[in-house]
Write a protein that holds these residues in place. Structure first.
Motif, PDB file in Angstrom:
ATOM      1  N   LEU A  13       0.828  -1.191   0.000  1.00 41.53           N
ATOM      2  CA  LEU A  13       0.000   0.000   0.000  1.00 41.53           C
ATOM      3  C   LEU A  13       0.866   1.246   0.000  1.00 41.53           C
ATOM      4  N   PHE A  14       0.350   2.339  -0.542  1.00 42.82           N
ATOM      5  CA  PHE A  14       1.010   3.633  -0.389  1.00 42.82           C
ATOM      6  C   PHE A  14      -0.061   4.656  -0.080  1.00 42.82           C
ATOM      7  N   GLN A  15       0.331   5.759   0.523  1.00 39.55           N
ATOM      8  CA  GLN A  15      -0.619   6.773   0.952  1.00 39.55           C
ATOM      9  C   GLN A  15      -0.391   8.084   0.221  1.00 39.55           C
ATOM     10  N   MET A  16      -1.472   8.805   0.000  1.00 37.84           N
ATOM     11  CA  MET A  16      -1.410  10.156  -0.546  1.00 37.84           C
ATOM     12  C   MET A  16      -2.384  11.015   0.241  1.00 37.84           C
ATOM     13  N   THR A  17      -2.061  12.290   0.380  1.00 38.97           N
ATOM     14  CA  THR A  17      -2.915  13.235   1.077  1.00 38.97           C
ATOM     15  C   THR A  17      -3.634  14.111   0.069  1.00 38.97           C
ATOM     16  N   ARG A  18      -4.908  14.284   0.251  1.00 38.34           N
ATOM     17  CA  ARG A  18      -5.679  15.116  -0.665  1.00 38.34           C
ATOM     18  C   ARG A  18      -5.216  16.563  -0.612  1.00 38.34           C
ATOM     19  N   PRO A  19      -5.406  17.301  -1.712  1.00 43.56           N
ATOM     20  CA  PRO A  19      -5.054  18.729  -1.693  1.00 43.56           C
ATOM     21  C   PRO A  19      -5.763  19.447  -0.554  1.00 43.56           C
ATOM     22  N   GLY A  20      -5.053  20.354   0.104  1.00 40.56           N
ATOM     23  CA  GLY A  20      -5.601  21.076   1.235  1.00 40.56           C
ATOM     24  C   GLY A  20      -5.096  20.536   2.557  1.00 40.56           C
ATOM     25  N   GLY A  21      -4.444  19.349   2.501  1.00 37.48           N
ATOM     26  CA  GLY A  21      -3.861  18.791   3.712  1.00 37.48           C
ATOM     27  C   GLY A  21      -4.868  18.117   4.607  1.00 37.48           C
ATOM     28  N   GLY A  22      -4.359  17.448   5.600  1.00 35.09           N
ATOM     29  CA  GLY A  22      -5.213  16.751   6.544  1.00 35.09           C
ATOM     30  C   GLY A  22      -5.648  15.398   6.025  1.00 35.09           C
ATOM     31  N   ASP A  23      -6.009  14.511   6.957  1.00 33.30           N
ATOM     32  CA  ASP A  23      -6.379  13.162   6.527  1.00 33.30           C
ATOM     33  C   ASP A  23      -7.820  12.823   6.873  1.00 33.30           C
ATOM     34  N   ALA A  24      -8.551  13.771   7.454  1.00 33.75           N
ATOM     35  CA  ALA A  24      -9.924  13.464   7.872  1.00 33.75           C
ATOM     36  C   ALA A  24     -10.822  12.981   6.723  1.00 33.75           C
ATOM     37  N   PRO A  25     -10.779  13.609   5.529  1.00 32.05           N
ATOM     38  CA  PRO A  25     -11.662  13.148   4.462  1.00 32.05           C
ATOM     39  C   PRO A  25     -11.421  11.697   4.066  1.00 32.05           C
ATOM     40  N   ASN A  26     -10.175  11.224   4.225  1.00 34.58           N
ATOM     41  CA  ASN A  26      -9.842   9.868   3.844  1.00 34.58           C
ATOM     42  C   ASN A  26     -10.162   8.840   4.911  1.00 34.58           C
ATOM     43  N   LEU A  27     -10.383   9.285   6.133  1.00 36.95           N
ATOM     44  CA  LEU A  27     -10.501   8.336   7.245  1.00 36.95           C
ATOM     45  C   LEU A  27     -11.856   8.427   7.923  1.00 36.95           C
ATOM     46  N   ARG A  28     -12.888   8.814   7.207  1.00 35.86           N
ATOM     47  CA  ARG A  28     -14.217   8.900   7.810  1.00 35.86           C
ATOM     48  C   ARG A  28     -14.674   7.530   8.264  1.00 35.86           C
TER      49      ARG A  28
END
Length: 213
Positions: free
Chosen positions: A198-213
């Motif tokens: 697996l690899f991870q990317m962060t959405r534009p704008g920073g933070g990981d909340a949108p990805n970890l709902r």
């Protein structure tokens, strides 16, 4: 190259399933009104919403009577309105493949593949005890698709997830850890894929909340 669907591709094999790949496998368990269990894999499967959680899978097969070409999953879901989605790990790939055969309605694919059953909690259906995770579903809607002939079914099943089972040994710091069980996916032709990295990317704008709902 480019081709129009109505003209055909002109290749040795149809590339469509290789283009739309990899696809997660929905290993669908169902039970008919008489209590007979069925288990079959479907590769046109995915989640379609997470709040509330919803899944879809599509079924193509002969719609008349019972038999190897008739999709018992669809018949059973129409009768009972429930089904379960079992996730396929690397260790279960051969059992999954075995259950993909065209068997008669009287055949129990759990027994055929040597798989232990477990009871679902919210619905009257069996699930694969060894699956990394299982989603218990109620039929929300069946959508008819264009079909090749009048004696076939071609449909999308949309299901509401009413309960979830997870093997607790596969949780790492509260995250369902795919690298612990290596889910199997379907590609084109006779090809499959397995998730091992697996690899991870962060959405534009920073933070990981949108990805970890």
């Amino acid at each position: 190259m480019h081709y129009r669907t109505q003209d055909g591709h002109g290749l040795k094999h149809n590339p469509f399933k290789a283009i739309v790949a990899p696809r997660p496998i929905g290993w669908i368990s169902s039970r008919d009104a008489a209590g007979r269990d069925n288990l079959a894999p479907y590769s046109f499967f995915n989640g379609v919403a997470d709040s509330p959680p919803m899944i879809m899978f599509s079924v193509t097969g002969r719609k008349i009577g019972r038999g190897p070409e008739v999709k018992d999953s669809l018949s059973n879901i129409r009768e009972t309105g429930v089904f379960a989605v079992n996730i396929v790990s690397w260790e279960l790939k051969d059992a999954m493949n075995l259950t993909s055969g065209g068997y008669g309605h009287e055949e129990d694919e759990f027994a055929l593949a040597g798989l232990e059953k477990a009871d679902c909690v919210e619905i009257d259906c069996a699930r694969v005890a060894a699956a990394p995770a299982t989603l218990e579903c109620r039929l929300w809607k069946e959508v008819s698709l264009p079909k090749a002939s009048e004696d076939t079914d071609n449909a999308v099943i949309l299901g509401s997830v009413v309960a979830t089972h997870i093997d607790e040994s596969l949780l790492t710091d509260g995250i369902f850890d795919l690298e612990k069980f290596h889910p199997v996916a379907r590609c084109g032709y006779k090809d499959y894929a397995v998730v091992r990295e697996l690899f991870q990317m962060t959405r534009p704008g920073g933070g990981d909340a949108p990805n970890l709902r």
